[in-house]
Each structure stands twice: as C-alpha cells, then as structure tokens.
Design an enzyme around this catalytic site. Structure first.
Site, PDB file in Angstrom:
ATOM      1  N   HIS A 164       2.820  -5.439   8.064  1.00 42.33           N
ATOM      2  CA  HIS A 164       2.979  -4.124   8.695  1.00 42.33           C
ATOM      3  C   HIS A 164       2.110  -4.057   9.959  1.00 42.33           C
ATOM      4  O   HIS A 164       2.533  -3.551  10.998  1.00 42.33           O
ATOM      5  CB  HIS A 164       2.573  -3.037   7.687  1.00 42.33           C
ATOM      6  CG  HIS A 164       3.043  -1.661   8.030  1.00 42.33           C
ATOM      7  ND1 HIS A 164       2.606  -0.550   7.355  1.00 42.33           N
ATOM      8  CD2 HIS A 164       3.899  -1.207   8.971  1.00 42.33           C
ATOM      9  CE1 HIS A 164       3.190   0.529   7.873  1.00 42.33           C
ATOM     10  NE2 HIS A 164       3.975   0.155   8.853  1.00 42.33           N
TER      11      HIS A 164
ATOM     12  N   HIS B  92       1.239  -8.379  -2.200  1.00 40.55           N
ATOM     13  CA  HIS B  92       1.098  -6.957  -1.857  1.00 40.55           C
ATOM     14  C   HIS B  92       0.252  -6.777  -0.585  1.00 40.55           C
ATOM     15  O   HIS B  92       0.691  -6.160   0.386  1.00 40.55           O
ATOM     16  CB  HIS B  92       0.456  -6.228  -3.043  1.00 40.55           C
ATOM     17  CG  HIS B  92       0.219  -4.772  -2.819  1.00 40.55           C
ATOM     18  ND1 HIS B  92       0.953  -3.800  -3.443  1.00 40.55           N
ATOM     19  CD2 HIS B  92      -0.674  -4.106  -2.033  1.00 40.55           C
ATOM     20  CE1 HIS B  92       0.532  -2.608  -3.054  1.00 40.55           C
ATOM     21  NE2 HIS B  92      -0.460  -2.764  -2.198  1.00 40.55           N
ATOM     22  N   GLU B  93      -0.943  -7.340  -0.597  1.00 41.73           N
ATOM     23  CA  GLU B  93      -1.835  -7.157   0.556  1.00 41.73           C
ATOM     24  C   GLU B  93      -1.247  -7.819   1.799  1.00 41.73           C
ATOM     25  O   GLU B  93      -1.414  -7.330   2.914  1.00 41.73           O
ATOM     26  CB  GLU B  93      -3.237  -7.703   0.259  1.00 41.73           C
ATOM     27  CG  GLU B  93      -3.972  -7.020  -0.897  1.00 41.73           C
ATOM     28  CD  GLU B  93      -4.062  -5.500  -0.769  1.00 41.73           C
ATOM     29  OE1 GLU B  93      -4.011  -4.979   0.355  1.00 41.73           O
ATOM     30  OE2 GLU B  93      -4.168  -4.832  -1.821  1.00 41.73           O
TER      31      GLU B  93
ATOM     32  N   HIS C 243       0.952  -5.448   3.599  1.00 42.30           N
ATOM     33  CA  HIS C 243       0.222  -4.544   4.499  1.00 42.30           C
ATOM     34  C   HIS C 243      -0.113  -5.271   5.805  1.00 42.30           C
ATOM     35  O   HIS C 243      -0.036  -4.696   6.890  1.00 42.30           O
ATOM     36  CB  HIS C 243      -1.082  -4.073   3.844  1.00 42.30           C
ATOM     37  CG  HIS C 243      -0.896  -3.053   2.759  1.00 42.30           C
ATOM     38  ND1 HIS C 243      -0.202  -1.877   2.947  1.00 42.30           N
ATOM     39  CD2 HIS C 243      -1.329  -3.021   1.471  1.00 42.30           C
ATOM     40  CE1 HIS C 243      -0.218  -1.170   1.820  1.00 42.30           C
ATOM     41  NE2 HIS C 243      -0.887  -1.844   0.905  1.00 42.30           N
TER      42      HIS C 243
HETATM   43 ZN   LIG Z   1      -1.361  -1.238  -1.108  1.00 41.74          ZN
END
Ligand SMILES: [Zn+2]
Length: 391
Positions: free
Chosen positions: A189, A182-183, A186
C-alpha cells in the site's frame, strides 16, 4: 466507509444470522465431548477454549510442528516477493551498503515494472530485548510530490518471528506466515501510493485500512500459491497435498464461536455509541439487554465485557470495533474477483487494484475506489463462504 450506523447494524446482523446456527452446533459438539469424558456438567463460557482445543486435535490432527519445515523465513519471503511480482510485476534487490538501525535489519530496493526505483523496504524479523512485541508496518518517509518531483517511500515492516537456532533456519508457524503476508500488504500500500500531498499517502478510513493487508492472507494459504513457496527447507520438496488439505479443513474450525463473540462485542460498541442519553446508565443491565436482543447463547460471552472493553473507550475504536469485520467483507469480496477470473494471479485485475484501491490514498472516497475496482459495492457473501457459513 460504511458511513451510517444503519449500514453497520445491517452488516453485523447479516453475519450474526449466518453464524448463530454454527455456534449452536459447536456448543452441542463440546457438550458431547464433556459427556463422553463423564464430565457431568453443563458447558459454561470458561470451558469453551479447553474443550474446543481437544476437538480440534481429534478432528483435524493438525500439528503445527509438522508444518514449520515448509515455512522457513527465506522461503516465505521469496514467496511474497514472487507473489508481488506475479501480480504487480515489481522486483526486489537486496541493498548491502545502506544505513540500518540494527545489524539484523535487511533492506531491499523495490523496482517497478519498468525497472524504475519505486521504494525502499526495511525488514526487521526477530525479537531482541530492546524491541517491542507484535508486528507492524510503518514508514520512515511517505510518498509525496515536492517541487514537481516525486519523493519515493521508505517503508519498514517489523515482526517478532521465531529466531533461527544453531544450524536450523527460522521456521515460521502458520500465524507468523500470515502475519508476514499481512504486514507486507500494508507495505505494498505504501509502495504504490501516488498522491501529491504527504498527508494523503495511504490515508484511508479505518474500516478500509486493513483491505490491502488482509487480502494478502488469502494468497498465503491458497493451495496453488502454497505449492510455489511452501517448500521443505532441507529437501526443497513442495508441501504435500495431505498437509494442504489439513490446513484447509481446519481453517473453518470454531468460526461460529469466533464470529459470535466478535459480533456481540461490535454490537455492544455500536449500542453504547448510539446512546443519546447516558446518564444513570446501569452498565451490566445495558449489556445484558443488548445481548438478549441479539440472542447470544449463554455458553458464549462477548469478546469484551463493558468494564474492560478498552478498544472502544480509550483505544480509538469508538463505534469502530466493527471495522475488523467490515475489512474482512472487503478483502474476501476483493479476493473473489481474482478467483472468479479463473486466475488468482490475474495481472489486469492486480493493475486495477493497484490503480484504483492502493494508489489514491486519501484522494478519493473509499467506496468509490472499491466500486472502481470491483464494478459494484462489496457484498458480504464472500466473507460468509470464507468462514464456512455458506457454500
Ligand atoms: Zn494490519
């Protein structure tokens, strides 16, 4: 990105209608368990977690400790690097001689497809006394263009994973593994940001910001992906099929409950924030009316009752609590594009995702970005399938 209250209500109602029968069945199963044990009482909201945990053990027999050896921190990290490479062609090179704020922090240079420098990534994995709990992604420097020159990002992900002990390396549980993916989403991104002005880097609406991170979780537990990285830390054996099957089967456990308590809270949030006159508001009566309109069963309470719903009164989620489920609509629907293509590592699709969804940041309207990637607006069906509400 949902843009209007009507759209939000419509989404919440669709998911609600699919989840309600499932939640009711779960309540019946729990009552059976209570009766079987001679409990002689009716299920109440405060009994739910205790009994659902018993059912989980009985039905799925998934022992987290049996899984840990397949998820050593090194193997999970290599798996994430491999996934990033298979999708986007980027590679990672460990940097030894670079300043760090603590000796446990590791740093990598991220190289683009053409071996060009793309970003620097800091990773800080384990708890220590001076460190805040939780997991997050931040940046020391965002990407932007200054005097015609591209300034590359310096991204940091911070976690609080199980630490190594003695001769045993750090062995993650499933939650920690998902958190890492998940991290890292980011962080990706951040790597791929391609904007002129710093303020626009990764600057997307709240109900869009979890798309890049949550889509990564779909790969994390995909059987094909698991075989590539979930290897026993001692023997190097890939995770056996029966353990993968157990992970898959238990994935939909208690989803009726989880969905209903969440949607109930999201609707309550919307009801408060679409009120035009809040004078003489009787909070309990207001909440009760909202829940009755929805048809929430009495064995389940909204995730937050009004009097402690911190998110929506001071936590920045006013009329925005729904965004968690909206993001899930997006990530489920976007991941299905990869599945539909017959190749979950489809490079062309990944390039499209990078260029249309990850790179533009705040330059473009979020819905336009999504449509440019998917060819249509997001549909809720993938989320319903993902939660086991629909075949
Ligand atoms: Zn998040």
């Amino acid at each position: 990105m949902a843009k209007t209250p009507e759209k939000v209500y419509e989404l919440l109602q669709t998911v609600w209608d699919a989840a309600l029968p499932v939640g009711k069945t779960e309540a019946v199963d729990i009552q059976k368990m209570i009766d079987k044990e001679g409990g002689n009482f009716k299920l109440e909201p405060w009994d739910w977690w205790y009994y659902s945990e018993k059912i989980r053990k009985e039905k799925y027999d998934l022992d987290e400790e049996m899984l840990r050896p397949y998820f050593s921190l090194d193997n999970v990290r290599e798996g994430i690097f491999l996934l990033s490479n298979k999708l986007y062609g980027i590679t990672f090179r460990k940097l030894e001689n670079i300043p760090v704020y603590h000796k446990d922090v590791t740093v990598y240079e991220v190289l683009d497809t053409n071996q060009q420098h793309l970003a620097v990534l800091y990773m800080d994995f384990h708890p220590r006394s001076s460190k805040r709990g939780g997991a997050w992604c931040t940046s020391f420097r965002d990407q932007y263009v200054k005097d015609g020159k591209n300034v590359t990002p310096v991204v940091s992900i911070v976690m609080n994973f199980t630490a190594p002990t003695g001769d045993t390396p750090a062995l993650l549980n499933l939650d920690e593994t998902l958190t890492f993916f998940h991290e890292f989403g980011h962080a990706i991104h951040g790597f791929f940001s391609n904007v002129k002005y710093k303020r626009l880097s990764g600057y997307v609406p709240r109900d869009f910001v979890e798309l890049p991170s949550q889509i990564m979780e779909h790969w994390a537990l995909n059987p094909q992906m698991l075989k590539l990285y979930a290897k026993h830390y001692k023997t190097g054996e890939p995770i056996p099929d029966d353990l993968i099957a157990k992970i898959e089967n238990s994935g939909n456990f208690n989803q009726g409950f989880a969905t209903l308590e969440f949607i109930a809270a999201a609707v309550l949030d919307m009801d408060y924030h679409t009120l035009e006159n809040a004078s003489n508001l009787d909070v309990n009566a207001f909440e009760k009316a909202s829940m009755e309109r929805l048809g929430l069963i009495k064995e389940i309470l909204p995730r937050y009752r009004s009097t402690y719903f911190n998110h929506i009164f001071s936590g920045g989620y006013s009329a925005g609590y729904y965004s968690y489920v909206w993001s899930e609509v997006l990530d489920s629907d976007a991941f299905e594009a990869f599945e539909e293509s017959g190749d979950i590592f489809n490079k062309q699709l990944a390039a499209k995702f990078r260029n249309e969804v990850l790179a533009p940041g705040g330059k473009r309207d979020a819905m336009d970005m999504y449509v440019a990637f998917r060819g249509r607006e997001p549909m809720v069906d993938a989320l319903l399938r993902n939660r086991g509400f629909k075949k």
